[in-house]
Design a protein around this motif. Structure first.
Motif, PDB file in Angstrom:
ATOM      1  N   ALA A 151       0.833  -1.202   0.000  1.00 33.47           N
ATOM      2  CA  ALA A 151       0.000   0.000   0.000  1.00 33.47           C
ATOM      3  C   ALA A 151       0.870   1.255   0.000  1.00 33.47           C
ATOM      4  CB  ALA A 151      -0.935  -0.010   1.207  1.00 33.47           C
ATOM      5  N   GLU A 152       1.971   1.213   0.756  1.00 34.77           N
ATOM      6  CA  GLU A 152       2.899   2.359   0.804  1.00 34.77           C
ATOM      7  C   GLU A 152       3.556   2.593  -0.546  1.00 34.77           C
ATOM      8  OE1 GLU A 152       5.873   1.875   3.889  1.00 34.77           O
ATOM      9  OE2 GLU A 152       4.280   1.505   5.347  1.00 34.77           O
ATOM     10  N   ALA A 153       3.965   1.504  -1.190  1.00 37.66           N
ATOM     11  CA  ALA A 153       4.621   1.614  -2.501  1.00 37.66           C
ATOM     12  C   ALA A 153       3.648   2.155  -3.543  1.00 37.66           C
ATOM     13  CB  ALA A 153       5.162   0.256  -2.935  1.00 37.66           C
ATOM     14  N   GLU A 154       2.400   1.696  -3.496  1.00 41.26           N
ATOM     15  CA  GLU A 154       1.383   2.180  -4.447  1.00 41.26           C
ATOM     16  C   GLU A 154       1.176   3.680  -4.254  1.00 41.26           C
ATOM     17  OE1 GLU A 154      -1.975  -0.300  -3.566  1.00 41.26           O
ATOM     18  OE2 GLU A 154      -1.272  -1.943  -4.838  1.00 41.26           O
ATOM     19  N   GLU A 158       2.066   6.798  -6.885  1.00 44.35           N
ATOM     20  CA  GLU A 158       0.998   7.685  -7.364  1.00 44.35           C
ATOM     21  C   GLU A 158       1.291   9.145  -7.067  1.00 44.35           C
ATOM     22  OE1 GLU A 158      -2.652   6.081  -5.876  1.00 44.35           O
ATOM     23  OE2 GLU A 158      -2.393   4.320  -7.148  1.00 44.35           O
ATOM     24  N   ASP A 159       2.033   9.377  -5.988  1.00 48.69           N
ATOM     25  CA  ASP A 159       2.345  10.749  -5.592  1.00 48.69           C
ATOM     26  C   ASP A 159       3.417  11.395  -6.459  1.00 48.69           C
ATOM     27  OD1 ASP A 159       0.485  10.518  -3.668  1.00 48.69           O
ATOM     28  OD2 ASP A 159       1.853  10.231  -1.996  1.00 48.69           O
TER      29      ASP A 159
END
Ligand SMILES: [Zn+2]
Length: 160
Positions: A151-154, A158-159
């Motif tokens: 979730a952190e990598a996604e 995206e940021d």
């Protein structure tokens, strides 16, 4: 009526809240169970009798841990991720770490072994150690990983 909708689910309040937070619908869970039970592609834990399976109907992969409960299925947990699990070429190229998971591949009747596999998300590829079936290439993304590092990598991608 759709065959998936006929699958009876037993969902506790706690799991229902979790699913709500994770934007997972009962019909997503039904699709995962239907897919797993019709194809046999799932993991089983012989100690608890639970099954763990995934299904990716669109850009999201849904995972459900469940067990048979009379005519229906009890849902123990559900989670999702968008990252695609992609093994780098042949499973023979995988590097085993030697650790064995409690989950067994239902189709191959073999315990999962921790392997270095590659995860793909958008244009990025991450090598990561995950439990996987070296016979059919089934890769397990567990709940801790999906809701944590993945979730952190996604989010980070995206940021950008
Ligand atoms: Zn397998």
């Amino acid at each position: 009526m759709d065959v998936c909708e006929q699958i009876r689910l037993d969902i506790s309040e706690e799991v229902e809240r979790l699913m709500g937070d994770r934007l997972i619908l009962a019909e997503d869970v039904q699709k995962v169970i239907h897919h797993a039970e019709t194809t046999g592609k799932k993991l089983v834990d012989p100690a608890t009798g639970r099954s763990l399976a995934y299904y990716r109907p669109k850009a999201v992969t849904y995972w459900v841990e469940y067990s048979r409960n009379g005519e229906g299925y009890q849902v123990h947990t559900a989670y999702s991720h968008r990252m695609v699990m992609k093994s780098s070429g042949s499973t023979r190229e995988w590097v085993k770490s030697g650790s064995v998971s409690t989950w067994h591949c239902s189709q191959c009747q073999a315990p999962l072994e921790v392997q270095t596999v590659r995860l793909q998300y958008m244009q990025s590829i991450f090598p990561i150690n995950l439990p996987a079936c070296s016979q059919c290439g089934f890769i397990l993304i567990d709940e801790e990983l999906a809701t944590g590092k993945v979730a952190e990598a996604e989010q980070a991608l995206e940021d950008k």
